[in-house]
Structures are given as C-alpha cells and as structure tokens.
Design a protein around this motif. Structure first.
Motif, mmCIF file in Angstrom:
data_model
loop_
_atom_site.group_PDB
_atom_site.id
_atom_site.type_symbol
_atom_site.label_atom_id
_atom_site.label_comp_id
_atom_site.label_asym_id
_atom_site.label_seq_id
_atom_site.Cartn_x
_atom_site.Cartn_y
_atom_site.Cartn_z
ATOM 1 N N PRO A 115 40.841 -36.442 37.414
ATOM 2 C CA PRO A 115 39.709 -37.343 37.676
ATOM 3 C C PRO A 115 40.169 -38.754 38.039
ATOM 4 N N GLN A 116 39.363 -39.405 38.863
ATOM 5 C CA GLN A 116 39.685 -40.779 39.238
ATOM 6 C C GLN A 116 39.417 -41.742 38.086
ATOM 7 N N ASN A 117 38.337 -41.525 37.374
ATOM 8 C CA ASN A 117 37.974 -42.404 36.268
ATOM 9 C C ASN A 117 38.325 -41.748 34.943
ATOM 10 N N SER A 118 39.006 -42.495 34.095
ATOM 11 C CA SER A 118 39.427 -41.968 32.812
ATOM 12 C C SER A 118 39.506 -43.097 31.799
ATOM 13 N N SER A 119 39.299 -42.747 30.552
ATOM 14 C CA SER A 119 39.397 -43.733 29.474
ATOM 15 C C SER A 119 40.831 -43.956 29.030
ATOM 16 N N ILE A 120 41.774 -43.124 29.508
ATOM 17 C CA ILE A 120 43.156 -43.243 29.030
ATOM 18 C C ILE A 120 44.116 -43.768 30.095
ATOM 19 N N LEU A 177 49.675 -37.607 28.227
ATOM 20 C CA LEU A 177 49.152 -38.952 28.484
ATOM 21 C C LEU A 177 48.231 -39.414 27.360
ATOM 22 N N ARG A 178 47.479 -38.501 26.797
ATOM 23 C CA ARG A 178 46.592 -38.874 25.694
ATOM 24 C C ARG A 178 47.398 -39.386 24.497
ATOM 25 N N GLU A 179 48.521 -38.744 24.224
ATOM 26 C CA GLU A 179 49.363 -39.200 23.120
ATOM 27 C C GLU A 179 49.989 -40.562 23.428
ATOM 28 N N LEU A 180 50.433 -40.746 24.662
ATOM 29 C CA LEU A 180 51.024 -42.039 25.039
ATOM 30 C C LEU A 180 49.976 -43.146 24.983
ATOM 31 N N HIS A 181 48.762 -42.828 25.428
ATOM 32 C CA HIS A 181 47.683 -43.826 25.361
ATOM 33 C C HIS A 181 47.376 -44.180 23.904
ATOM 34 N N ALA A 182 47.367 -43.173 23.027
ATOM 35 C CA ALA A 182 47.083 -43.424 21.617
ATOM 36 C C ALA A 182 48.141 -44.319 20.987
ATOM 37 N N LEU A 238 48.876 -46.775 31.160
ATOM 38 C CA LEU A 238 49.207 -45.675 32.060
ATOM 39 C C LEU A 238 48.506 -45.840 33.401
ATOM 40 N N THR A 239 49.251 -45.609 34.464
ATOM 41 C CA THR A 239 48.694 -45.595 35.817
ATOM 42 C C THR A 239 49.037 -44.257 36.457
#
Length: 516
Positions: A54-59, A32-37, A42-43
């Motif tokens: 985690p519920q809260n994330s930057s990505i 997911l980090r790579e896709l976000h970059a 992303l949901t």
C-alpha cells in the motif's frame, strides 16, 4: 531470549526499504512492523502499480518509483503455470531442464524490465538527489529483484538482505561454497544424498545456472553499470558486497551445507502465536467435531487453476469426514461438498495454529511451509511453480509431507494422499518433531533479524564479516594459477629428469661403444 529484550538504539535511524511484491512482501511487512515499533523511520520504495504494497501506511513513508510491476501482469504466472504443467508429464531427468528453460525465458524478460525501471530512476537527477539528500543509514532489501541492491550500492549505504532467492536462484550459491556433490541446485528436486546419475544432473544444472548468471542476467545491466558505477562493477560483485544476509531458512528444514560469517538464519520469523478466529470461522472449526479440519491455500500469485483440477479436488474433499476451509478464487466447483467452506481470504497462521486443524494442502511456498512447521501441521503438497517443488522435496525427505503432481491429479490419487496424511500418525509425529526443533533456539528468528539489522546500523556496516573470497578473481578463488604453476614446475622437473637420464644413457652408450 526474545526480540523484545534487545536494547533500543539511542536514536531512531532512517532505513530505505526496497521490497519484492507478492508473497515476499508478506514477510517483509512483518519485519518493518518490528522495526517501526523500535522507533526506526522507514521509507519504502514501491511501484505506483504495486499489487500488495500500500502507498499509505502507519508504519512507513512510501516513495513511488519504477519497479517490475510497472510492466508485468499477474496473468503471466497463470500462463506460465499451464506451460509448467505440460513439462511435468515428461521423465523426471528431462522435465527439470524444460522447466529451467521456461524460468530462463522469464528471467530474461524480467531482468530487461528491471533494468529499464532502474535506468529510469538512475537517469532522473531529481529522484536520485531526493534519495541522496535523505541521508539514510541503511538499505534493507529483498535481492530477489536487483533494484534495491543497485540503489544501495550507488548510495553507498550499508546493506542488509532479507533473502531466500536471488535474481538467479538460491542465495547460498552466490555467497557460500556449494559442492554440487551433496548440495542440490535449485530446480533439480534432488536431496542431499545423490547417486551418480543425480550428481550428473546436479552438475549440469549448476553449469546451466552459471551460464544464466554470466550470459543472460549480468549483461542485461552492463550498460546501466557502465554509466553509473565505477569501472569493473557487475551485478554479482555488487550482490556479494552486502554486509549481512538474513536468510529465510532453517536447517531443520533445509539440507545442511556450508555457510558464511555474515549469514544469519531467520526461517519462520513471520510465525507467531495463533490468534482467535472470527466468530463464524471459529463456529465452522468447532462443528468439525473429533475429525477436525483440512486447510487449503495456494498462495498469492496463482489466481486460477484448470477447471477439471478444481472439480477433482472438490470431489475428493466431499468424501472426507473432516471439514475443509479452502482459499478459493473463481467459479464454484459443481462437485463441492457440504463439508467445504470456500473463502477468498483466510487467516492462514491462525488456522494452522488452531487445535482442530489436521492437515494443510499447500503449493509449497516458503512462508506457508514454515508456518506449517511452526504449528506442527503435516502437509499435502501441490507444487506449481519456482522453488515449490524443491521445498516440498525437503519436507517430504523429513517424513512430514506427501506430494501430488498437479499435472496428473485425479480425485482418486488426491483423496488417497490426503487420507494417508490424515490417518497415518507418522506425518504428524515427524512434523511435530520438526516444530520442536524449530522452536528450540536461544533467540527467536525475529530477534535475530532485528539484532543484525541494528548491528549493521550501529557499526556502519559489517565488512569484517565478509570473506575476501568475494574480491578474488575466479582463477585465484579456485587456485588455478597455483595449479598451473605446479603443473609447469612438474613438467619442467619431468623434462629435466628425462633429459638428464637421456644424457647419462647416451654417455654410457658412447663409452661402451669405444671400449668394444
């Protein structure tokens, strides 16, 4: 080539992600980090009681839904471990079946929970409308639990699996031909070269797995599928409809076997260049001198092992000239030596990539073994549950690991195996050879994963890669209807031949009788 060289899609796309908790989330999050970059939105569908997600994330943005964790307890795995360890004392032919019966009980309970969770979501019109209105471009899911694939099919989204294990076993058995003459069934602890007794065991496990799928797992979802899906839908056919399977495997490690055009291998995609350690941990590593360090970790699920086993391991470590970093939860062993550092968390990849690391004591989880392969660190295996026994059989067959049974572990046999790993250069040589083979590829495993995820988005699916075999009835797939026709024709021809011969013989007999 690296994934950083892949062209970006002209616009960000919306991806719905349904992961599996625990160690599965560790590698999904890296993807997911790579896709976000790369700009994708992303949901993540998670449980409000999630263990690690985690519920809260930057990505990503999260949605709380009903998942397995709503009704399950991590202590269940500790209790399962105690039962498995008792079965490990049985003869090898019998114990794999006893273990499989335990897994069957777990699967029955787990799929009942999953089905109830899925039903709560499907029966909630507000929740389902929220998913439909979001207009996602792709479903990315781990089919180890079937909630993601059910939602993806219902929402009619192209689907990509981040997969090693599915709801009933190893993923290849669902989507590729798997001759049991040389393809070991999960749970058998067999290699790909089997004698007659081993092939018998393998076939029996295969038949039992088929029984599990059709008699235990599929029926758990029949009512849900009847209420929300087209007639004739079943869990297996929905599973086989995925556009692309990103399989967390590499044939450097796995035994070679048949595969399919929509299957791509990303084993070790979570591995990366080792980063600098925290100052205190780096000082401990450097203090080991020429002897180096042993790293020990038993994964994310098992939180406690029997006290006597921990004491035996600690006593064995205390007799080593090496230093030891041990990921440990629980009461400090009384036999712990001054050379052993206990930590409740460790940067595993950075430790395995450290030049001072000499061996890795591991439970045999997929993530840890691929990291050991990537960095060329030999393994002393201590398998506990699930695929860990089979994983370590594969690594042992490559000459890069030894295995100690937890059920019969003593200070003496653990120390002997550990000294063998540390002092016999063949283990390190074999593991470093695997590492060179694993790294020798045109595109990184992460690059492969990102390319095919975006390929499915660009082309709104990849149906052209799916074999028609998935749509055939079982009797057509195995050509049993053709065999039946040939048998009928052969029988008819044989009957006709016998009838003609009988008729000719009767005529000759009558002529002969008249002449006489």
């Amino acid at each position: 080539l690296d994934h950083s060289t892949l062209p970006f899609l002209p616009m960000p796309h919306r991806i719905l992600v349904v992961p599996v908790d625990g160690s599965h989330w560790v590698n999904m999050e890296l993807l997911l980090r790579e896709l976000h970059a790369r700009g994708h939105s992303l949901t993540v569908l998670r449980s409000a009681k999630s263990w690690y997600i985690p519920q809260n994330s930057s990505i990503y943005t999260s949605i709380n839904g009903h998942m397995l964790e709503d009704e399950s307890d991590k202590n269940f795995y500790n209790e399962l471990l105690q039962r498995i360890m008792k079965h490990r004392k049985l003869p090898s032919f019998i114990r794999s079946f006893r273990q499989q019966f335990e897994i069957t009980s777990m699967l029955r309970m787990g799929h009942q929970i999953c089905c109830r969770a899925a039903a709560k979501m499907f029966d909630d019109p507000v929740f389902m409308k929220k998913l439909q209105d979001a207009k996602y471009d792709l479903m990315l899911t781990d089919p180890g639990l079937p909630i993601g694939l059910l939602l993806g099919s219902y929402l009619q989204l192209p689907m990509v699996f981040n997969v090693r294990w599915i709801n009933s076993g190893e993923s290849h058995f669902t989507m590729a031909p798997s001759p049991v003459s040389y393809v070991p069934v999960s749970g058998t602890e067999l290699e790909d070269q089997m004698d007659f007794l081993e092939r018998t065991k393998n076939l029996l496990h295969y038949l039992y797995s088929a029984f599990e799928q059709y008699a235990i797992i599929n029926p758990a979802y029949s009512d849900l599928l009847q209420r929300h899906f087209p007639p004739g839908a079943d869990l297996l056919s929905i599973q086989q409809s995925a556009d692309v399977w990103l399989v967390r495997a590499d044939f450097v490690f796995e035994f070679p076997r048949p595969t399919m055009p929509n299957v791509f291998y990303i084993g070790g995609f979570q591995c990366r260049k080792a980063q600098a350690l925290p100052a205190e941990l780096e000082a401990f590593m450097q203090s080991s001198g020429e002897h180096g360090v042993v790293v020990m970790s038993l994964g994310t699920i098992i939180s406690a092992l029997p006290r006597d086993m921990m004491e035996a391991i600690a006593a064995a470590f205390a007799q080593l000239p090496q230093k030891v970093v041990w990921k440990f939860l629980g009461q400090r062993p009384s036999s712990l030596g001054n050379n052993t550092l206990l930590v409740d968390w460790l940067p595993q990849t950075d430790l395995l990539g450290h030049p001072k690391t000499r061996a890795f004591v591991a439970h045999g989880g997929t993530n840890g073994l691929y990291e050991a392969i990537y960095y060329g660190v030999p393994v002393l295996g201590l398998p506990l549950l699930f695929d860990q026994f089979d994983n370590l059989v594969r690594l042992k067959a490559r000459g890069a690991a030894r295995v100690v049974e937890a059920s019969s572990l003593t200070t003496e046999n653990f120390l002997e195996a550990l000294k063998d790993i540390l002092n016999n250069p063949s283990y390190q040589d074999n593991m470093q050879r695997l590492s060179r083979l694993h790294r020798d590829r045109p595109v990184s495993p992460m690059g492969t994963a990102i390319f095919w995820i975006e390929y499915v988005i660009r082309n709104k699916g990849a149906a052209h890669l799916r074999a028609v075999a998935y749509d055939l009835p079982w009797y057509t797939y195995h050509s049993l209807d053709v065999v039946a026709l040939l048998m009928v024709l052969s029988g008819a021809l044989l009957w006709a031949s016998v009838s003609v011969c009988s008729l000719l013989c009767c005529r000759r007999f009558r002529k002969k009788t008249k002449v006489e």
